[in-house]
Design a protein around this motif. Structure first.
Motif, mmCIF file in Angstrom:
data_model
loop_
_atom_site.group_PDB
_atom_site.id
_atom_site.type_symbol
_atom_site.label_atom_id
_atom_site.label_comp_id
_atom_site.label_asym_id
_atom_site.label_seq_id
_atom_site.Cartn_x
_atom_site.Cartn_y
_atom_site.Cartn_z
ATOM 1 N N MET A 182 0.809 -1.217 0.000
ATOM 2 C CA MET A 182 0.000 0.000 0.000
ATOM 3 C C MET A 182 0.845 1.271 0.000
ATOM 4 O O MET A 182 2.004 1.278 0.422
ATOM 5 N N LYS A 183 0.202 2.366 -0.417
ATOM 6 C CA LYS A 183 0.850 3.668 -0.354
ATOM 7 C C LYS A 183 0.867 4.191 1.088
ATOM 8 O O LYS A 183 1.884 4.685 1.580
ATOM 9 N N GLU A 184 -0.293 4.072 1.764
ATOM 10 C CA GLU A 184 -0.437 4.650 3.114
ATOM 11 C C GLU A 184 -1.772 4.243 3.707
ATOM 12 O O GLU A 184 -2.612 3.654 3.035
ATOM 13 N N TYR A 185 -1.963 4.574 4.984
ATOM 14 C CA TYR A 185 -3.290 4.542 5.593
ATOM 15 C C TYR A 185 -3.918 5.920 5.361
ATOM 16 O O TYR A 185 -3.294 6.951 5.634
ATOM 17 N N TYR A 186 -5.136 5.922 4.886
ATOM 18 C CA TYR A 186 -5.800 7.161 4.484
ATOM 19 C C TYR A 186 -5.920 8.143 5.647
ATOM 20 O O TYR A 186 -6.479 7.820 6.705
ATOM 21 N N LYS A 187 -5.339 9.324 5.452
ATOM 22 C CA LYS A 187 -5.396 10.422 6.429
ATOM 23 C C LYS A 187 -4.868 10.028 7.814
ATOM 24 O O LYS A 187 -5.280 10.578 8.828
ATOM 25 N N PRO A 197 -1.181 9.713 8.896
ATOM 26 C CA PRO A 197 0.276 9.700 8.706
ATOM 27 C C PRO A 197 1.042 9.059 9.846
ATOM 28 O O PRO A 197 2.060 8.397 9.623
ATOM 29 N N GLU A 198 0.550 9.216 11.074
ATOM 30 C CA GLU A 198 1.259 8.625 12.217
ATOM 31 C C GLU A 198 1.146 7.094 12.192
ATOM 32 O O GLU A 198 2.129 6.384 12.446
ATOM 33 N N GLU A 199 -0.053 6.586 11.873
ATOM 34 C CA GLU A 199 -0.242 5.140 11.768
ATOM 35 C C GLU A 199 0.591 4.576 10.622
ATOM 36 O O GLU A 199 1.161 3.488 10.723
ATOM 37 N N THR A 200 0.658 5.326 9.522
ATOM 38 C CA THR A 200 1.456 4.895 8.371
ATOM 39 C C THR A 200 2.925 4.796 8.751
ATOM 40 O O THR A 200 3.600 3.797 8.428
ATOM 41 N N ALA A 201 3.423 5.811 9.444
ATOM 42 C CA ALA A 201 4.837 5.824 9.836
ATOM 43 C C ALA A 201 5.186 4.642 10.738
ATOM 44 O O ALA A 201 6.280 4.078 10.647
ATOM 45 N N LYS A 202 4.230 4.238 11.573
ATOM 46 C CA LYS A 202 4.480 3.125 12.499
ATOM 47 C C LYS A 202 4.709 1.795 11.786
ATOM 48 O O LYS A 202 5.405 0.923 12.299
ATOM 49 N N VAL A 203 4.075 1.632 10.622
ATOM 50 C CA VAL A 203 4.110 0.308 9.980
ATOM 51 C C VAL A 203 5.160 0.200 8.875
ATOM 52 O O VAL A 203 5.233 -0.823 8.200
ATOM 53 N N PHE A 204 5.965 1.239 8.684
ATOM 54 C CA PHE A 204 7.050 1.156 7.711
ATOM 55 C C PHE A 204 8.400 1.328 8.406
ATOM 56 O O PHE A 204 8.568 2.208 9.251
ATOM 57 N N THR A 205 9.342 0.463 8.051
ATOM 58 C CA THR A 205 10.700 0.579 8.583
ATOM 59 C C THR A 205 11.430 1.699 7.854
ATOM 60 O O THR A 205 10.961 2.216 6.838
ATOM 61 N N PHE A 232 10.265 -1.229 4.397
ATOM 62 C CA PHE A 232 9.544 -2.489 4.520
ATOM 63 C C PHE A 232 8.264 -2.277 5.344
ATOM 64 O O PHE A 232 8.269 -1.533 6.336
ATOM 65 N N PHE A 233 7.187 -2.943 4.938
ATOM 66 C CA PHE A 233 5.918 -2.875 5.661
ATOM 67 C C PHE A 233 5.894 -3.905 6.780
ATOM 68 O O PHE A 233 6.223 -5.082 6.571
ATOM 69 N N ARG A 234 5.506 -3.466 7.966
ATOM 70 C CA ARG A 234 5.393 -4.351 9.118
ATOM 71 C C ARG A 234 4.016 -5.021 9.093
ATOM 72 O O ARG A 234 2.997 -4.363 9.273
ATOM 73 N N THR A 235 3.990 -6.340 8.877
ATOM 74 C CA THR A 235 2.721 -7.043 8.703
ATOM 75 C C THR A 235 1.928 -7.236 9.991
ATOM 76 O O THR A 235 0.712 -7.429 9.952
ATOM 77 N N GLY A 236 2.625 -7.220 11.126
ATOM 78 C CA GLY A 236 1.949 -7.534 12.381
ATOM 79 C C GLY A 236 1.867 -9.025 12.647
ATOM 80 O O GLY A 236 1.334 -9.457 13.667
ATOM 81 N N ASP A 237 2.406 -9.821 11.724
ATOM 82 C CA ASP A 237 2.430 -11.277 11.888
ATOM 83 C C ASP A 237 3.851 -11.727 12.188
ATOM 84 O O ASP A 237 4.808 -11.243 11.575
ATOM 85 N N SER A 238 3.988 -12.660 13.112
ATOM 86 C CA SER A 238 5.312 -13.218 13.382
ATOM 87 C C SER A 238 5.478 -14.505 12.587
ATOM 88 O O SER A 238 4.508 -15.204 12.294
#
Length: 604
Positions: free
Chosen positions: A426-431, A433-441, A445-451
């Motif tokens: 994905m490009k981002e979470y809509y509107k 930015p803070e949530e988007t920043a949390k899930v990208f290294t 890389f996108f953090r999936t939340g899955d181990s």
């Protein structure tokens, strides 16, 4: 193969396949299946696009679709793409509160709705919304509210665009399409918080087409794809777009409760599904085998044993089966296995992708053994679905397959989180930015939340959803999904929600298989007045306890379910306990059943 932007894909395919069938759908009034050709699909998409331009829908404007799967749903999506507008799907089962949240968050002015249920909820939202201006209704049988003077039926809506000004506007927009345009904003189900809008670009879907072509060369325009899961879910949406890319015929199942009947009538070659579907198949076959006697029981057991050796021990390892095994397998494949698949309606099956939640190894092995071409995979809304799936051979049963071409996957050494990078992310979470920043290294890389872990270079093995991990008051970490997947395989258990966060031991709320429980009670002369009374019976609970204990044989003592409560009513989407893909909303379940949970710990 050429890869076309979603705005032009339908028309390019119509030019190639012309009067061939693209859609099959059941006409509710005539109770029979009808068809729509590629040419007609292209025509309806353009009429929808012109109407959108005529009513003032702008480029990159968000338009909502709140409906079950129907042909009009896809006319609307591709009509939106022709205008460079953005599609925001909403699950057909969503409550007014959920609809209101998405409408307000995405600032949706025009909402396309399916049937009476969706119209009633949407009209209620419109009355309180400063954003939502117009409802367009797919089903002509919907009865409008007496005070509704703004809504319009879809057929009438399409007619408004048949003028030269609208046609010119759409033609100009189609000439300016870009791969970097937003195609969809798909809201997550919100199992751990408020829903987030996942922003997916057209370039992501183009990449989906390319990498699936590379991995699935056996698929073609001769295939029939059963459209079963909601189009609001990325799994079905991405697959349906891919089916259009391939020129397949798509059979649209409008009512999820009718899927078993639809499969038998259509006999699809491909169909996306979630594990729940195959769990029901497994339970049905297991009961059939268990109730068989003598020679038939031996034949069923031997057939599964033979199929396992043939498909998993030999074929999957590129080893030529011994002549004896090969002869027996082909006999069973043309008798017992064929009959089984014909009963389900999948005897023409080429592949059946399965994802969305864990499929137990036991069921996976069974399906492979009876020669059902199940393809286990893994993906997220944020990765435009597929991250990995089984290759034709050398797949590992406990894994979710090998990584798709063009994607980079690595494991975070700190917490074993699966990280993904590539054009489908994905490009981002809509509107947000803070949530988007949390899930990208920092390196994208996108953090999936899955181990999980990687084996053999590019094969992913999932271990647990990181946010679902429990920590008991004794300091032990518990992976509830792993426990639930194993225990739910039992024929007496329909669904299970494991409890264990910040408490001293693991417990569970269990939705039993009511039909199986009643049958067992009758066989054991248990007298009861109603379901609640039956589920409180000491003998019933002892029986379930014993079966759970057997299922937990390989668990560590601190992982085992120590206490459980049988529920007289199932978890439902309507009550908010399940997501639209049948995942348990643990927070909702824990809140609703707080008293029952507290009682289990008070009794310890």
């Amino acid at each position: 193969m050429s890869y076309y932007h979603l705005a032009e894909l339908v028309h390019k395919r119509a030019a190639k396949y012309k009067s061939s069938t693209v859609f099959k759908y059941r006409d509710a009034s005539e109770k029979r299946w009808k068809t729509i050709s590629w040419n007609r699909f292209s025509e309806y998409v353009m009429k929808t696009a012109w109407a959108m331009a005529e009513v003032g829908i702008d480029t990159q404007e968000n338009i909502g679709i709140y409906s079950q799967n129907m042909c009009q749903y896809l006319f609307t999506e591709f009509g939106a793409f022709a205008n460079r507008a953005v599609v925001v799907p909403i699950y057909a089962t969503a409550s007014p509160h959920q609809v209101e949240y998405i409408v307000n968050d995405a600032q949706i002015k025009t909402l396309f709705v399916g049937e009476q249920f969706q119209y009633n909820n949407a009209y209620k939202v419109q009355q309180q919304s400063e954003t939502l201006k117009k409802l367009v209704i797919f089903d002509a049988n919907v009865k409008l509210h007496p005070e509704d003077h703004t809504s319009v039926y879809f057929d009438d809506f399409m007619a408004t665009g048949e003028n030269s000004d609208a046609e010119v506007k759409v033609t100009v927009r189609m000439k300016t399409i870009r791969e970097t345009d937003i195609a969809c904003i798909i809201y997550t189900s919100g199992t751990t918080g408020e829903p987030k809008g996942v922003v997916l670009l057209h370039s992501s879907f183009l990449e989906v087409f390319r990498i699936h072509d590379e991995r699935l060369p056996q698929l073609s325009n001769r295939d029939i794809s059963m459209n079963f899961l909601p189009l609001a879910h990325i799994f079905e949406k991405a697959w349906t777009y891919y089916a259009i890319h391939k020129g397949m015929t798509i059979a649209i199942n409008t009512d999820a409760k009718e899927i078993q009947k639809s499969i038998k009538q259509v006999r699809p070659t491909v169909m996306c599904s979630v594990p729940r579907f195959w769990e029901k198949v497994f339970q049905g076959v297991s009961e059939k085998i268990e109730s068989s006697k003598g020679l038939m029981k031996w034949l069923y057991t031997d057939a599964i044993k033979t199929g396992k050796k043939y498909n998993l021990d030999y074929k999957n390892n590129d080893i030529k089966p011994p002549i004896g095994n090969a002869i027996k397998f082909h006999f069973y494949n043309n008798t017992i296995f064929r009959i089984l698949k014909m009963v389900i309606g999948i005897e023409k099956g080429l592949l059946f992708p399965c994802a969305g939640s864990p499929l137990s190894d036991e069921i996976n092995i069974f399906l492979k053994s009876v020669n059902i071409p199940i393809i286990v995979g893994y993906g997220l809304t944020e990765t435009t679905a597929t991250v990995s799936f089984y290759p034709p051979v050398h797949f590992k049963i406990h894994s979710v397959g090998s990584v798709m071409p063009g994607l980079e996957v690595k494991i975070d050494p700190l917490n074993d989180e699966i990280l993904v990078k590539g054009r489908t992310v994905m490009k981002e979470y809509y509107k947000k930015p803070e949530e988007t920043a949390k899930v990208f290294t920092e390196d994208g890389f996108f953090r999936t939340g899955d181990s999980g872990k990687m084996i053999e270079g590019n094969v992913i093995v999932l271990t647990e959803r990181i946010k679902d991990l429990f920590k008991t008051s004794n300091g032990k970490y518990i992976a509830p999904q792993a426990i639930e997947t194993i225990i739910a395989n039992d024929k007496f258990i329909d669904m299970i929600a494991v409890i264990g966060d910040e408490v001293k031991f693991v417990s569970a709320l269990i939705v039993p298989n009511y039909e199986a429980i009643v049958k067992w009670a009758e066989e054991n002369q248990i007298v009861y007045s109603n379901m609640e009374n039956l589920l409180q019976n000491k003998d019933v609970n002892s029986m379930i306890s014993g079966r759970i204990e057997m299922r937990q044989a390989d668990f560590a003592p601190y992982e085992k379910v120590k206490r459980f409560t049988l529920l007289p009513e199932p978890f439902t989407m309507e009550s908010g306990e399940l997501t639209n893909t049948l995942k348990i909303r643990r927070k909702v379940v824990v809140e609703r059943y707080k008293d029952l949970i507290d009682k289990m710990y008070a009794e310890s």
